[in-house]
Design an enzyme around this catalytic site. Structure first.
Site, PDB file in Angstrom:
ATOM      1  N   ILE A  12       0.830  -1.197   0.000  1.00  0.00           N
ATOM      2  CA  ILE A  12       0.000   0.000   0.000  1.00  0.00           C
ATOM      3  C   ILE A  12       0.870   1.254   0.000  1.00  0.00           C
ATOM      4  CG2 ILE A  12      -1.892   1.194   1.177  1.00  0.00           C
ATOM      5  CD1 ILE A  12      -2.380  -1.488   2.706  1.00  0.00           C
ATOM      6  N   ASP A  13       0.523   2.179  -0.875  1.00  0.00           N
ATOM      7  CA  ASP A  13       1.163   3.487  -0.924  1.00  0.00           C
ATOM      8  C   ASP A  13       0.695   4.312   0.276  1.00  0.00           C
ATOM      9  OD1 ASP A  13       2.534   5.757  -2.159  1.00  0.00           O
ATOM     10  OD2 ASP A  13       0.526   6.483  -2.640  1.00  0.00           O
ATOM     11  N   LEU A  14       1.436   5.341   0.619  1.00  0.00           N
ATOM     12  CA  LEU A  14       1.083   6.196   1.760  1.00  0.00           C
ATOM     13  C   LEU A  14       0.343   7.463   1.328  1.00  0.00           C
ATOM     14  CD1 LEU A  14       1.240   6.868   4.791  1.00  0.00           C
ATOM     15  CD2 LEU A  14       3.516   7.829   4.359  1.00  0.00           C
ATOM     16  N   ASP A  15       1.052   8.382   0.696  1.00  0.00           N
ATOM     17  CA  ASP A  15       0.482   9.685   0.358  1.00  0.00           C
ATOM     18  C   ASP A  15      -0.627   9.564  -0.678  1.00  0.00           C
ATOM     19  OD1 ASP A  15       2.232  10.937   2.089  1.00  0.00           O
ATOM     20  OD2 ASP A  15       3.649  11.523   0.522  1.00  0.00           O
ATOM     21  N   LYS A 148       9.894   3.668  -7.255  1.00  0.00           N
ATOM     22  CA  LYS A 148       8.830   2.892  -6.594  1.00  0.00           C
ATOM     23  C   LYS A 148       8.897   1.417  -6.985  1.00  0.00           C
ATOM     24  CE  LYS A 148       5.001   3.242  -4.106  1.00  0.00           C
ATOM     25  NZ  LYS A 148       4.255   4.451  -4.109  1.00  0.00           N
TER      26      LYS A 148
END
Length: 184
Positions: A12-15, A148
């Protein structure tokens, strides 16, 4: 949990995915530009720089590839971000409940971000998200242009996860590209 049974790992990405960091990131970019004697575009024009590596944003905003200028902008940004901007942020609605449900369902949850890992860890701790996460993956503070796809690949390898049983959840093209490059 409505994911197929074969999905074991969720990266899962954060921002923009777990949190809305808009206020902090925009204000820190404005601060950095001001510190360098530059004018800043309006806040709404800076929102597109949320997510991708900041070095790319400053290359465009400063109109240069000069590492000295980009590093100066990054340093000014991080000076404000580390003390103020990091908390000008909020968890998106329903995220804690969704993470708890996925965790209870036996999914392994990992945070994968281009935000420097020390900042990502502080955010996860501050908003009490870490308890749902098996690990947090991101670059160190010296990495000016984090990739990424590489961060996701290293996370997959570190935990021995099969890309065929993993999904990537994010909000930007970089997240989709990282997943595709790793066959997630």
């Amino acid at each position: 949990d409505s994911l197929p049974a074969f999905v074991r790992s969720i990266f899962i990405d954060l921002d923009g995915t777990l949190t809305d960091p808009r206020e902090g990131i925009v204000r820190c970019i404005q601060h950095a530009l001001t510190r360098l004697g530059r004018s800043s575009p309006p806040a709404h024009e800076l929102e597109r720089f949320i997510g991708p590596p900041l070095a790319r944003a400053f290359q465009e905003l400063l109109g240069t590839q000069d590492p000295v200028q980009i590093d100066a902008a990054l340093a000014a940004y991080r000076a404000r971000f580390a003390t103020v901007g990091i908390f000008e942020n909020h968890v998106l609605p329903e995220i804690p409940a969704a993470l708890a449900r996925l965790h209870r369902a036996g999914r392994e949850l990992y945070l994968v971000t281009v935000k420097p890992r020390p900042f990502a860890e502080r955010i996860a701790d501050h908003f009490e998200l870490r308890r749902h996460l098996r690990a947090i993956h991101g670059p160190d503070l010296t990495n000016r242009a984090p990739d990424k796809a590489l961060i996701l690949r290293e996370a997959l390898e570190a935990h021995g996860d099969d890309p065929r049983s993993a999904v990537m959840v994010g909000d930007r093209a970089d997240d989709v590209a990282a997943a595709r490059q790793n066959r997630v």
